[in-house]
Design a protein around this motif. Structure first.
Motif, short mmCIF file in Angstrom:
data_model
loop_
_atom_site.label_atom_id
_atom_site.label_comp_id
_atom_site.label_asym_id
_atom_site.label_seq_id
_atom_site.Cartn_x
_atom_site.Cartn_y
_atom_site.Cartn_z
N ALA A 19 0.84 -1.21 0.00
CA ALA A 19 0.00 0.00 0.00
C ALA A 19 0.87 1.25 0.00
O ALA A 19 0.60 2.21 -0.75
N THR A 70 -1.43 4.10 -1.85
CA THR A 70 -2.87 3.90 -1.83
C THR A 70 -3.30 3.52 -0.43
O THR A 70 -2.48 3.17 0.42
N ASP A 71 -4.58 3.58 -0.19
CA ASP A 71 -5.14 3.19 1.10
C ASP A 71 -5.00 1.69 1.29
O ASP A 71 -5.21 0.91 0.35
N ASP A 118 -6.90 -0.34 2.60
CA ASP A 118 -8.15 -1.05 2.33
C ASP A 118 -8.24 -1.49 0.87
O ASP A 118 -9.01 -2.38 0.53
N ASN A 119 -7.48 -0.84 -0.02
CA ASN A 119 -7.47 -1.21 -1.44
C ASN A 119 -6.59 -2.41 -1.73
O ASN A 119 -6.60 -2.92 -2.85
N LYS A 133 -5.83 -6.04 -0.82
CA LYS A 133 -6.20 -7.33 -0.24
C LYS A 133 -5.73 -8.41 -1.20
O LYS A 133 -5.71 -8.18 -2.41
N ILE A 152 -7.59 -9.00 -4.54
CA ILE A 152 -7.87 -7.86 -5.43
C ILE A 152 -7.00 -7.95 -6.68
O ILE A 152 -5.79 -8.16 -6.60
N ILE A 184 -6.86 -1.46 -8.88
CA ILE A 184 -6.21 -0.50 -7.99
C ILE A 184 -5.79 0.68 -8.87
O ILE A 184 -4.94 0.53 -9.76
N GLU A 185 -6.41 1.82 -8.62
CA GLU A 185 -6.17 3.00 -9.46
C GLU A 185 -4.69 3.34 -9.57
O GLU A 185 -4.21 3.76 -10.62
N GLU A 186 -3.94 3.15 -8.51
CA GLU A 186 -2.52 3.51 -8.49
C GLU A 186 -1.62 2.48 -9.18
O GLU A 186 -0.42 2.69 -9.30
#
Length: 72
Positions: free
Chosen positions: A11, A16-17, A19-20, A22, A25, A30-32
Motif C-alpha cells: 500500500a 494507496t489506502d 483497504d485497497n 487485499k 484484489i 487498484i487506481e494507483e
C-alpha cells in the motif's frame, strides 16, 4: 514479516489506502497500479527482498497475492 506488514508495504509503495490492498484484489482495479506503481513495486521487491523480475514475471502479476508470493 507478517502478511499485514507486507500488505502495508505494498500500500505504501503504491501510495494507496491499505483497504485497497487485499490478496484477492486484481491489480487492474487498484487506481494507483499504473506504470509508476508498477515500477515502484518492482523497485521495492528488488530493494527489500532481492527479487529481480523478468519481463515475463512482471506480465504475470495480476493480483495482490501475486506480489505477496514474490515477497517470501
Amino acid at each position: 514479516m507478517t502478511i499485514e506488514e507486507k500488505i502495508t508495504l505494498i500500500a505504501e509503495t503504491l501510495d494507496t489506502d491499505q483497504d485497497n490492498v487485499k490478496p484477492e484484489i486484481e491489480l487492474k482495479f487498484i487506481e494507483e497500479w499504473d506504470s509508476m506503481g508498477m515500477i515502484s513495486t518492482i523497485a521495492m521487491l528488488d530493494r527489500k527482498f532481492g527479487k529481480i523480475l523478468s519481463a515475463e514475471q512482471i506480465e504475470e502479476l495480476k493480483t495482490v497475492q501475486d506480489i505477496l508470493n514474490l515477497m517470501a
